[in-house]
Design a protein around this motif. Structure first.
Motif, PDB file in Angstrom:
ATOM      1  N   THR A 112      -8.874  -3.806  -8.804  1.00  0.00           N
ATOM      2  CA  THR A 112      -7.581  -4.393  -8.452  1.00  0.00           C
ATOM      3  C   THR A 112      -7.740  -5.753  -7.772  1.00  0.00           C
ATOM      4  O   THR A 112      -8.845  -6.226  -7.551  1.00  0.00           O
ATOM      5  CB  THR A 112      -6.788  -3.456  -7.515  1.00  0.00           C
ATOM      6  OG1 THR A 112      -7.491  -3.303  -6.278  1.00  0.00           O
ATOM      7  CG2 THR A 112      -6.590  -2.097  -8.143  1.00  0.00           C
ATOM      8  N   ASN A 113      -6.597  -6.357  -7.454  1.00  0.00           N
ATOM      9  CA  ASN A 113      -6.608  -7.652  -6.788  1.00  0.00           C
ATOM     10  C   ASN A 113      -6.156  -7.519  -5.334  1.00  0.00           C
ATOM     11  O   ASN A 113      -5.720  -6.447  -4.905  1.00  0.00           O
ATOM     12  CB  ASN A 113      -5.717  -8.650  -7.541  1.00  0.00           C
ATOM     13  CG  ASN A 113      -4.302  -8.131  -7.715  1.00  0.00           C
ATOM     14  OD1 ASN A 113      -3.651  -7.711  -6.754  1.00  0.00           O
ATOM     15  ND2 ASN A 113      -3.803  -8.157  -8.945  1.00  0.00           N
ATOM     16  N   PHE A 114      -6.234  -8.621  -4.621  1.00  0.00           N
ATOM     17  CA  PHE A 114      -5.951  -8.613  -3.181  1.00  0.00           C
ATOM     18  C   PHE A 114      -4.502  -8.203  -2.887  1.00  0.00           C
ATOM     19  O   PHE A 114      -4.243  -7.439  -1.954  1.00  0.00           O
ATOM     20  CB  PHE A 114      -6.237  -9.996  -2.593  1.00  0.00           C
ATOM     21  CG  PHE A 114      -5.997 -10.089  -1.120  1.00  0.00           C
ATOM     22  CD1 PHE A 114      -6.867  -9.492  -0.218  1.00  0.00           C
ATOM     23  CD2 PHE A 114      -4.890 -10.766  -0.629  1.00  0.00           C
ATOM     24  CE1 PHE A 114      -6.647  -9.570   1.151  1.00  0.00           C
ATOM     25  CE2 PHE A 114      -4.653 -10.848   0.740  1.00  0.00           C
ATOM     26  CZ  PHE A 114      -5.533 -10.249   1.626  1.00  0.00           C
ATOM     27  N   LYS A 115      -3.541  -8.709  -3.658  1.00  0.00           N
ATOM     28  CA  LYS A 115      -2.130  -8.398  -3.429  1.00  0.00           C
ATOM     29  C   LYS A 115      -1.858  -6.906  -3.544  1.00  0.00           C
ATOM     30  O   LYS A 115      -1.158  -6.317  -2.714  1.00  0.00           O
ATOM     31  CB  LYS A 115      -1.245  -9.167  -4.412  1.00  0.00           C
ATOM     32  CG  LYS A 115      -1.172 -10.654  -4.162  1.00  0.00           C
ATOM     33  CD  LYS A 115      -0.246 -11.319  -5.171  1.00  0.00           C
ATOM     34  CE  LYS A 115      -0.164 -12.825  -4.933  1.00  0.00           C
ATOM     35  NZ  LYS A 115       0.725 -13.483  -5.941  1.00  0.00           N
ATOM     36  N   LEU A 116      -2.406  -6.299  -4.586  1.00  0.00           N
ATOM     37  CA  LEU A 116      -2.178  -4.865  -4.791  1.00  0.00           C
ATOM     38  C   LEU A 116      -2.862  -4.047  -3.708  1.00  0.00           C
ATOM     39  O   LEU A 116      -2.322  -3.037  -3.245  1.00  0.00           O
ATOM     40  CB  LEU A 116      -2.678  -4.435  -6.172  1.00  0.00           C
ATOM     41  CG  LEU A 116      -2.414  -2.966  -6.562  1.00  0.00           C
ATOM     42  CD1 LEU A 116      -0.926  -2.643  -6.470  1.00  0.00           C
ATOM     43  CD2 LEU A 116      -2.933  -2.678  -7.959  1.00  0.00           C
ATOM     44  N   ILE A 117      -4.047  -4.461  -3.283  1.00  0.00           N
ATOM     45  CA  ILE A 117      -4.765  -3.746  -2.218  1.00  0.00           C
ATOM     46  C   ILE A 117      -3.939  -3.748  -0.928  1.00  0.00           C
ATOM     47  O   ILE A 117      -3.787  -2.720  -0.268  1.00  0.00           O
ATOM     48  CB  ILE A 117      -6.160  -4.360  -1.980  1.00  0.00           C
ATOM     49  CG1 ILE A 117      -7.078  -4.069  -3.166  1.00  0.00           C
ATOM     50  CG2 ILE A 117      -6.779  -3.802  -0.690  1.00  0.00           C
ATOM     51  CD1 ILE A 117      -8.430  -4.746  -3.089  1.00  0.00           C
ATOM     52  N   ILE A 118      -3.396  -4.914  -0.559  1.00  0.00           N
ATOM     53  CA  ILE A 118      -2.569  -5.018   0.651  1.00  0.00           C
ATOM     54  C   ILE A 118      -1.335  -4.141   0.528  1.00  0.00           C
ATOM     55  O   ILE A 118      -0.956  -3.433   1.476  1.00  0.00           O
ATOM     56  CB  ILE A 118      -2.159  -6.490   0.902  1.00  0.00           C
ATOM     57  CG1 ILE A 118      -3.390  -7.340   1.227  1.00  0.00           C
ATOM     58  CG2 ILE A 118      -1.148  -6.577   2.043  1.00  0.00           C
ATOM     59  CD1 ILE A 118      -4.148  -6.909   2.460  1.00  0.00           C
TER      60      ILE A 118
END
Length: 295
Positions: A112-118
């Motif tokens: 995944t990417n940073f936005k989804l992780i947050i």
């Protein structure tokens, strides 16, 4: 011959244990989340991502597992079968939860990417905060539990897809979100019907506690009708694909368990109806895919 009998009994006992674990361990209920993510992917035609579906499965599995163990004493009164099963494995639950979380972290880092992780971290924190700190707010704010939990799961079921693919939040996504939220609210309030006596004793202001069981069921019937308006409008305006209208079949699905709930007083019947209510979301992708194939 005797050995065969013992062997059959062993198989039956092991199968029973596995079945109880699947049902009472949250494994079936957690399937609702990837079903919503998959349905959203199909409707907005974003493509199907297997790691994303696994991630969306692990999140509710972790939260449900934690919530079930936190409410174990309450289950003793409202769901005796689940209480008996979970009580046997209570000491192993911290280890199980750690394994779930580690697997989730690995998948998040790789796929995944940073936005989804947050977004996922915030969503899971919200789930844990509700199970610990926020639950008491339901004693002050009417139907807070339903609004909060359904909003959390609806956002997860809808927004995982655009966040993963870095898509803009368009009208199709908004329509899907509204539909999921309204259907999720039916599901959440339905489960409050079973516990309304216990919730009343605890001072929780759920809808059945506030207006009574029968009136709450009548309101759910109205909400069941209203939930499909966004889909009908979206299809009419050609915002979402025409095959999405096939989900109207679930009006009758919800209608069935709402009718049965009116005369349900036995705990075993409530467990059966609860399973039927939760399974609804799992059937959404199958109906959508079937409709695409046929038409």
């Amino acid at each position: 011959m005797v050995l065969n009998i013992y062997s059959k009994n062993d198989y039956s006992r092991h199968f029973s244990m596995i079945f109880k674990e699947i049902v009472h361990g949250g494994y079936l209920t957690a399937l609702g989340a990837p079903a919503l993510v998959l349905s959203t992917s199909i409707i907005i035609n974003s493509g199907i991502n297997i790691p994303l579906l696994i991630i969306s499965y692990l999140i509710p599995l972790i939260i449900y597992s934690y919530d079930y163990m936190s409410d174990l004493d309450k289950d003793h009164e409202t769901n005796s079968d689940r209480y008996k099963h979970l009580q046997k494995k209570k000491k192993y639950y911290p280890i199980i939860l750690v394994l779930y979380v580690l697997l989730l972290m690995v998948l998040l880092i790789i796929f995944t990417n940073f936005k989804l992780i947050i977004f996922i971290i915030l969503m899971m924190l919200g789930g844990f905060f509700y199970a610990t700190a926020f639950k008491g707010i339901t004693k002050k704010i009417p139907i807070f539990k339903n609004i909060y939990t359904v909003l959390t799961w609806s956002m997860g079921g809808t927004f995982f897809v655009p966040l993963h693919y870095s898509l803009t939040f368009s009208f199709p996504i908004i329509i899907v979100f509204i539909f999921i939220y309204m259907k999720g609210m039916i599901n959440a309030i339905f489960f409050d019907l079973k516990d309304y006596l216990t919730d009343s004793k605890e001072g929780l202001k759920t809808l059945p506690v506030i207006i009574g069981k029968d009136r709450a069921i009548k309101l759910l019937h109205l909400l069941n009708i209203a939930a499909f308006f966004p889909l009908i409008i979206g299809v009419y305006l050609k915002i979402i694909p025409i095959f999405t209208i096939s989900l109207i079949v679930f009006y009758f699905y919800s209608l069935y368990y709402l009718i049965k709930a009116k005369s349900a007083y036995d705990d075993k019947l409530w467990v059966k109806l609860g399973s039927i209510a939760d399974f609804e979301f799992m059937f959404w992708p199958a109906i959508l895919i079937l409709c695409i194939i046929v038409f």
